[in-house]
Each structure stands twice: as C-alpha cells, then as structure tokens.
Design a protein around this motif. Structure first.
Motif, PDB file in Angstrom:
ATOM      1  N   GLY A  17     -12.716 -18.933  30.874  1.00 30.18           N
ATOM      2  CA  GLY A  17     -14.160 -18.772  30.707  1.00 30.18           C
ATOM      3  C   GLY A  17     -14.823 -18.313  31.990  1.00 30.18           C
ATOM      4  O   GLY A  17     -14.264 -18.412  33.084  1.00 30.18           O
ATOM      5  N   LYS A  18     -16.047 -17.809  31.826  1.00 25.73           N
ATOM      6  CA  LYS A  18     -16.779 -17.288  32.981  1.00 25.73           C
ATOM      7  C   LYS A  18     -17.109 -18.410  33.961  1.00 25.73           C
ATOM      8  O   LYS A  18     -17.352 -19.546  33.563  1.00 25.73           O
ATOM      9  CB  LYS A  18     -18.083 -16.669  32.496  1.00 25.73           C
ATOM     10  CG  LYS A  18     -17.903 -15.357  31.802  1.00 25.73           C
ATOM     11  CD  LYS A  18     -19.180 -14.530  31.944  1.00 25.73           C
ATOM     12  CE  LYS A  18     -18.926 -13.078  31.613  1.00 25.73           C
ATOM     13  NZ  LYS A  18     -18.716 -12.836  30.211  1.00 25.73           N
ATOM     14  N   ALA A  19     -17.107 -18.071  35.253  1.00 21.64           N
ATOM     15  CA  ALA A  19     -17.515 -19.051  36.263  1.00 21.64           C
ATOM     16  C   ALA A  19     -18.980 -19.386  36.047  1.00 21.64           C
ATOM     17  O   ALA A  19     -19.767 -18.542  35.652  1.00 21.64           O
ATOM     18  CB  ALA A  19     -17.327 -18.465  37.644  1.00 21.64           C
ATOM     19  N   ALA A  20     -19.345 -20.630  36.241  1.00 18.41           N
ATOM     20  CA  ALA A  20     -20.737 -21.004  36.011  1.00 18.41           C
ATOM     21  C   ALA A  20     -21.236 -21.839  37.166  1.00 18.41           C
ATOM     22  O   ALA A  20     -20.502 -22.620  37.759  1.00 18.41           O
ATOM     23  CB  ALA A  20     -20.841 -21.801  34.712  1.00 18.41           C
ATOM     24  N   THR A  21     -22.515 -21.637  37.501  1.00 15.13           N
ATOM     25  CA  THR A  21     -23.149 -22.501  38.505  1.00 15.13           C
ATOM     26  C   THR A  21     -24.368 -23.126  37.864  1.00 15.13           C
ATOM     27  O   THR A  21     -24.894 -22.632  36.863  1.00 15.13           O
ATOM     28  CB  THR A  21     -23.598 -21.695  39.737  1.00 15.13           C
ATOM     29  OG1 THR A  21     -24.371 -20.597  39.265  1.00 15.13           O
ATOM     30  CG2 THR A  21     -22.435 -21.201  40.544  1.00 15.13           C
ATOM     31  N   SER A  22     -24.832 -24.207  38.460  1.00 16.30           N
ATOM     32  CA  SER A  22     -26.037 -24.868  37.960  1.00 16.30           C
ATOM     33  C   SER A  22     -27.220 -23.919  38.105  1.00 16.30           C
ATOM     34  O   SER A  22     -27.238 -23.047  38.980  1.00 16.30           O
ATOM     35  CB  SER A  22     -26.305 -26.134  38.769  1.00 16.30           C
ATOM     36  OG  SER A  22     -25.207 -26.999  38.675  1.00 16.30           O
ATOM     37  N   SER A  23     -28.206 -24.108  37.243  1.00 17.68           N
ATOM     38  CA  SER A  23     -29.417 -23.290  37.364  1.00 17.68           C
ATOM     39  C   SER A  23     -30.642 -24.107  36.984  1.00 17.68           C
ATOM     40  O   SER A  23     -30.545 -25.061  36.202  1.00 17.68           O
ATOM     41  CB  SER A  23     -29.307 -22.034  36.485  1.00 17.68           C
ATOM     42  OG  SER A  23     -29.232 -22.404  35.125  1.00 17.68           O
ATOM     43  N   VAL A  24     -31.767 -23.722  37.569  1.00 17.80           N
ATOM     44  CA  VAL A  24     -33.058 -24.294  37.193  1.00 17.80           C
ATOM     45  C   VAL A  24     -33.966 -23.117  36.857  1.00 17.80           C
ATOM     46  O   VAL A  24     -34.078 -22.173  37.658  1.00 17.80           O
ATOM     47  CB  VAL A  24     -33.655 -25.153  38.345  1.00 17.80           C
ATOM     48  CG1 VAL A  24     -35.081 -25.594  38.002  1.00 17.80           C
ATOM     49  CG2 VAL A  24     -32.778 -26.366  38.622  1.00 17.80           C
ATOM     50  N   ALA A  25     -34.552 -23.140  35.681  1.00 16.74           N
ATOM     51  CA  ALA A  25     -35.361 -22.029  35.169  1.00 16.74           C
ATOM     52  C   ALA A  25     -34.601 -20.705  35.252  1.00 16.74           C
ATOM     53  O   ALA A  25     -35.177 -19.667  35.605  1.00 16.74           O
ATOM     54  CB  ALA A  25     -36.689 -21.950  35.927  1.00 16.74           C
ATOM     55  N   GLY A  26     -33.320 -20.739  34.995  1.00 18.27           N
ATOM     56  CA  GLY A  26     -32.512 -19.514  34.968  1.00 18.27           C
ATOM     57  C   GLY A  26     -32.049 -19.044  36.328  1.00 18.27           C
ATOM     58  O   GLY A  26     -31.281 -18.084  36.421  1.00 18.27           O
ATOM     59  N   LYS A  27     -32.495 -19.716  37.410  1.00 17.46           N
ATOM     60  CA  LYS A  27     -32.089 -19.279  38.757  1.00 17.46           C
ATOM     61  C   LYS A  27     -30.977 -20.175  39.287  1.00 17.46           C
ATOM     62  O   LYS A  27     -31.110 -21.408  39.271  1.00 17.46           O
ATOM     63  CB  LYS A  27     -33.288 -19.347  39.722  1.00 17.46           C
ATOM     64  CG  LYS A  27     -34.402 -18.429  39.319  1.00 17.46           C
ATOM     65  CD  LYS A  27     -35.270 -18.087  40.527  1.00 17.46           C
ATOM     66  CE  LYS A  27     -36.290 -17.025  40.179  1.00 17.46           C
ATOM     67  NZ  LYS A  27     -37.506 -17.531  39.593  1.00 17.46           N
ATOM     68  N   PRO A  28     -29.887 -19.580  39.785  1.00 15.76           N
ATOM     69  CA  PRO A  28     -28.781 -20.400  40.294  1.00 15.76           C
ATOM     70  C   PRO A  28     -29.243 -21.341  41.395  1.00 15.76           C
ATOM     71  O   PRO A  28     -30.085 -20.977  42.226  1.00 15.76           O
ATOM     72  CB  PRO A  28     -27.801 -19.354  40.857  1.00 15.76           C
ATOM     73  CG  PRO A  28     -28.161 -18.091  40.176  1.00 15.76           C
ATOM     74  CD  PRO A  28     -29.632 -18.144  39.894  1.00 15.76           C
ATOM     75  N   THR A  29     -28.720 -22.540  41.367  1.00 15.61           N
ATOM     76  CA  THR A  29     -29.079 -23.528  42.384  1.00 15.61           C
ATOM     77  C   THR A  29     -27.888 -24.434  42.641  1.00 15.61           C
ATOM     78  O   THR A  29     -26.851 -24.323  41.990  1.00 15.61           O
ATOM     79  CB  THR A  29     -30.316 -24.333  41.929  1.00 15.61           C
ATOM     80  OG1 THR A  29     -30.754 -25.145  43.008  1.00 15.61           O
ATOM     81  CG2 THR A  29     -30.003 -25.234  40.750  1.00 15.61           C
ATOM     82  N   ASP A  30     -28.034 -25.334  43.613  1.00 19.57           N
ATOM     83  CA  ASP A  30     -26.928 -26.266  43.879  1.00 19.57           C
ATOM     84  C   ASP A  30     -27.018 -27.446  42.917  1.00 19.57           C
ATOM     85  O   ASP A  30     -28.062 -27.695  42.282  1.00 19.57           O
ATOM     86  CB  ASP A  30     -26.968 -26.735  45.336  1.00 19.57           C
ATOM     87  CG  ASP A  30     -28.263 -27.427  45.654  1.00 19.57           C
ATOM     88  OD1 ASP A  30     -28.316 -28.653  45.538  1.00 19.57           O
ATOM     89  OD2 ASP A  30     -29.266 -26.720  45.962  1.00 19.57           O
ATOM     90  N   LEU A  31     -25.921 -28.195  42.836  1.00 16.32           N
ATOM     91  CA  LEU A  31     -25.834 -29.300  41.877  1.00 16.32           C
ATOM     92  C   LEU A  31     -26.912 -30.358  42.130  1.00 16.32           C
ATOM     93  O   LEU A  31     -27.555 -30.841  41.188  1.00 16.32           O
ATOM     94  CB  LEU A  31     -24.431 -29.924  41.957  1.00 16.32           C
ATOM     95  CG  LEU A  31     -24.158 -31.110  41.044  1.00 16.32           C
ATOM     96  CD1 LEU A  31     -24.309 -30.728  39.576  1.00 16.32           C
ATOM     97  CD2 LEU A  31     -22.753 -31.661  41.295  1.00 16.32           C
ATOM     98  N   ASN A  32     -27.139 -30.701  43.404  1.00 13.88           N
ATOM     99  CA  ASN A  32     -28.132 -31.743  43.717  1.00 13.88           C
ATOM    100  C   ASN A  32     -29.518 -31.369  43.192  1.00 13.88           C
ATOM    101  O   ASN A  32     -30.223 -32.199  42.614  1.00 13.88           O
ATOM    102  CB  ASN A  32     -28.233 -31.976  45.239  1.00 13.88           C
ATOM    103  CG  ASN A  32     -26.999 -32.671  45.750  1.00 13.88           C
ATOM    104  OD1 ASN A  32     -26.248 -33.252  44.977  1.00 13.88           O
ATOM    105  ND2 ASN A  32     -26.778 -32.588  47.059  1.00 13.88           N
ATOM    106  N   SER A  33     -29.902 -30.112  43.408  1.00 13.10           N
ATOM    107  CA  SER A  33     -31.238 -29.675  42.963  1.00 13.10           C
ATOM    108  C   SER A  33     -31.324 -29.712  41.435  1.00 13.10           C
ATOM    109  O   SER A  33     -32.360 -30.071  40.872  1.00 13.10           O
ATOM    110  CB  SER A  33     -31.531 -28.254  43.452  1.00 13.10           C
ATOM    111  OG  SER A  33     -31.385 -28.200  44.833  1.00 13.10           O
ATOM    112  N   ALA A  34     -30.241 -29.324  40.776  1.00 12.29           N
ATOM    113  CA  ALA A  34     -30.256 -29.333  39.303  1.00 12.29           C
ATOM    114  C   ALA A  34     -30.365 -30.766  38.787  1.00 12.29           C
ATOM    115  O   ALA A  34     -31.098 -31.038  37.819  1.00 12.29           O
ATOM    116  CB  ALA A  34     -28.996 -28.660  38.767  1.00 12.29           C
ATOM    117  N   ILE A  35     -29.640 -31.680  39.412  1.00 17.57           N
ATOM    118  CA  ILE A  35     -29.708 -33.085  38.994  1.00 17.57           C
ATOM    119  C   ILE A  35     -31.117 -33.628  39.214  1.00 17.57           C
ATOM    120  O   ILE A  35     -31.680 -34.319  38.360  1.00 17.57           O
ATOM    121  CB  ILE A  35     -28.647 -33.922  39.760  1.00 17.57           C
ATOM    122  CG1 ILE A  35     -27.259 -33.619  39.178  1.00 17.57           C
ATOM    123  CG2 ILE A  35     -28.957 -35.415  39.705  1.00 17.57           C
ATOM    124  CD1 ILE A  35     -26.103 -34.217  39.923  1.00 17.57           C
TER     125      ILE A  35
END
Ligand code: SF4
Length: 411
Positions: free
Chosen positions: A52-70
């Motif tokens: 599967g495709k690599a995935a990163t966390s996002s907020v409002a569709g913008k990639p972000t780090d895990l801490n910010s997403a949590i």
C-alpha cells in the motif's frame, strides 16, 4: 511502503482477513510474498498490507507529524458533547483503548458490520440459542444446512478446513451440505423458515398440502426432505449469515432459524453457526461486552453504559453527532459522509475523496504489530504476530495518547 519481512525463515501465521482466523499460513521471507495455505482473500489482504501507499498523518489535508495530529484529534473530541466512534475495524487491544476513550468522551460506539450482528443479538436476547464451534463442526458434523449463504464468499476456506478435512477426531464421514435460499433469494427466507417450523409440527395443515406446492420457490417435498435429513443427523449444523438477510425485521427470520434448531434438539443434536462479517466484529463486540456489559451500539453517559440497538446505529447517529471518529485498521474502508468534524485512524492505504479533519495512519494488526482476535465462533482467542518493522504506531498507542491529552486538559 517498502516491503520488508525481518525473518529470513518462513513462519506460520494467523490470518486476520476473515473470521475463520486460519492459523496455518506459512509466509516466506522474500518479496514478492509467497504464502502457503492462503486463499485469494488472504493474499489480497497481505499484498495490500505490504504494498500500500506510504501514508503520513494529516490535519485538514496537510501532512503533519504524529504529535500534532494526536493533539488535533484530542481538540476535536474535547469540544464534542456527543461524538460517534464508528467503523471500529480493530482487534481486542485496539478496542480496549477505544472503550477507554469512549468513556472519557461520552461517545456512542457502533461497529461497521453491526447491522447484521444486531439481527443475531435481538434473536438471542429474545429467546436464546444453541450454537456450536468450528472444532465441533470439523470433528462431528454429518449434515450442514446453509441458509441464505454460500459460506465461501465470506469464508473461502470453510469447506477445506471443516468439511473436506479428514484430520478429525472421530473419523466421521464427509458431511452432507444442503443449501437453502442463497443470498439473491434471501427475501423469501421468512416464508421458507416459517414453513419449515410449521412442518416440524405434525398436526400443522401444511403437512396435508401436496408435496409439489411451492413455498418461497421451494417445493414442500424439498422442505420435508431437509427436515428428514436434520432429524436423522447425528450432529446437524445450521449455518446462516445475518449480514446477508437484508430485508426488514430480519431478526425474526434469525429467530425462526433458532426456533427450528431448538425444536430439532428435542429429539436429536442440532446446533447453529451464525457467521460473522469480519473486520474484527466478534473481537470488538466481545471486548465491549466484557467492559461495559453490552456489545456495540452502546455508549457511556457520565461513565454509565447504555445500549440501544436501534437509536445508536451509525446511520442515525451521523445525523446528531458533533464529531466522528472512524476506525478501520484491517481494510482501507473510508468513513461515511458526515457534517461534523471527522477524525480517521486506520489503514495506511486509505485513499480519500474528501480529506478528513484529522487522519492518522496506523499499523495493521497481524502485519505491523501483534494483537488478539476472537474467532467467529467466539470460543477461541487467537494471537496475531508482527510480520515486519514499521514506523506506524498501533491504534491502541494512538488512542491512549489521545486519552492522555484529554486527561491533561481535564486536570
Ligand atoms: S479463509 Fe479467511 S482466515 Fe482463512 S486464509 Fe482465507 S481469509 Fe484468511
């Protein structure tokens, strides 16, 4: 995602792709994957998990780090008064964490396959039932009646493992398998099941009708023959899939099936096997029940659990909730449309048409991390192994960190 398996030796592995949880898969150490004892469903599950495709966390569709997403997910849930936690495609440890978060946030819980589960639950709550296990079927069943399902669409290795398997305890002969009302004819099942129950009663007028008469498209002679085979069985099994019974008041048809089983047990041994729908539904409902007293379609109000099989459905709660948390870790199933802020925690290969407010990709149980799952008969809890290293956190890691953020805000 770069495919990699850390072990250089083939390992035996439990497959979480359906409720059978076959524990005899052998995966080799090189990519492309070579899996022994796999079915097409399991191959596609593991292929997607590794490629599967690599995935990163996002907020409002913008990639972000895990801490910010949590933090963003915790902010949404902190503001919500009646959030909905839906999907819930996870295993035992994931569900334990979800329950903890639900208690903190007064969330309503509903599994993505509850529509079928509730049909069984209502029938069981109303009049009880007699069911069996996969092991008993393998070792003892001599007649299997499949009602409204071909079984193999959802459980590809059912016949290989339970019907054709000659490695049994008592050298029983291969069981006879009877199909009644396949999925496309499921709407006729209420009539057919009522007729079968009536024919069990020797004084019922139906017994005097000509054998050539049709009931729900099946001749009375065929229904009588099915009953005769079940009555003569040493160990009869009646299998149904509640998720295939897509018509109003289908729980009454489940009840007709369980009543027939109870009646047959007055003279010989017959047991039921309700098929589950996967995505951890048995694990999630068992975990929910031992922690709150209820399966999903439950919620906590001021720490007290409540249950409502109708009003707490995802369909109805989507109209009222002020936040949606969608969880799907085994499959990349997308959340339903929702006006409220939406958090998605799930399979790293999710391809969104509309970006959720927060997306946190997590590991797949039995691939990226260990876990525990209940088999579809709920009699055995199977351990899931980790197959490779990944940067992805598990669902329970993420949810426990959201709980910590919420507790910090409250203190
Ligand atoms: S039958 Fe189900 S559990 Fe067994 S290998 Fe296939 S998908 Fe996996």
């Amino acid at each position: 995602m770069k495919p990699s398996i850390n072990t250089t030796l083939p390992i035996t592995h439990c497959c979480p792709a359906c409720g059978l949880l076959c524990d005899d898969l052998v995966l080799n150490s090189t990519y492309p994957l070579s899996i022994k004892n796999a079915c097409t469903k399991s191959i596609s599950f593991f292929e997607r998990a590794f490629t599967g495709k690599a995935a990163t966390s996002s907020v409002a569709g913008k990639p972000t780090d895990l801490n910010s997403a949590i933090q963003a997910a915790a902010n949404i849930l902190n503001k919500a008064n009646h959030p909905l936690f839906a999907g819930l495609g996870t295993e035992v440890q994931g569900m334990r964490a979800i329950m903890r978060l639900a208690e903190k946030t007064s969330a309503t819980l509903d599994h993505m396959h509850s529509e079928g589960t509730v049909r069984n639950t209502l029938a069981m709550q109303n009049s009880g039932w007699q069911t069996t296990t996969l092991t008993e079927i393998k070792n003892r069943a001599d007649v299997i009646l499949a009602i409204g399902t071909d079984i193999v669409s959802s459980y590809p290795r059912f016949f290989e493992k339970l019907v054709l398997n000659t490695n049994t305890l008592f050298n029983r002969p291969k069981p006879e398998v009877i199909y009644l009302g396949l999925a496309e004819e499921a709407a006729k099942l209420p009539e057919i099941m009522s007729a079968l129950n009536a024919l069990m009663n020797a004084k019922n007028p139906l017994n005097k009708k000509p054998d050539t008469d049709l009931i729900g498209g099946v001749t009375i002679a065929s229904l009588k023959l099915i009953l005769a085979k079940l009555k003569a069985a040493q160990y009869g099994v009646v299998v149904w899939s509640a998720s295939a019974l897509k018509f109003p008041q289908a729980e009454l048809t489940v009840q007709s099936i369980t009543q027939l089983i109870a009646k047959l047990n007055e003279t010989n041994r017959v047991a039921g096997l309700p098929l589950n729908s996967g995505d951890g539904d048995s694990s999630v409902n068992n975990t929910s029940t031992w922690l709150s007293g209820y399966p999903t379609r439950n919620r906590f109000v001021n720490g007290h659990p409540e249950y409502d099989a109708y009003h707490f459905s995802t369909k109805l709660q989507l109209m009222n909730c002020d936040a949606l948390l969608w969880v799907s870790t085994f499959n990349a199933y997308l959340p339903p449309d929702c006006e409220a802020p939406t958090i998605v925690i799930g399979h790293p290969d999710m391809q969104f048409k509309k970006q959720p407010d927060v997306f946190i990709p997590v590991g797949i149980p039995g691939v990226d991390h260990i876990g525990t799952m209940f088999r579809m008969d709920s009699s055995v809890a199977m351990p899931l192994k980790k197959l490779h290293e990944t940067e992805l956190p598990s669902l329970s890691d993420v949810v426990n960190r959201i709980v910590s953020q919420i507790e910090a805000k409250l203190s």
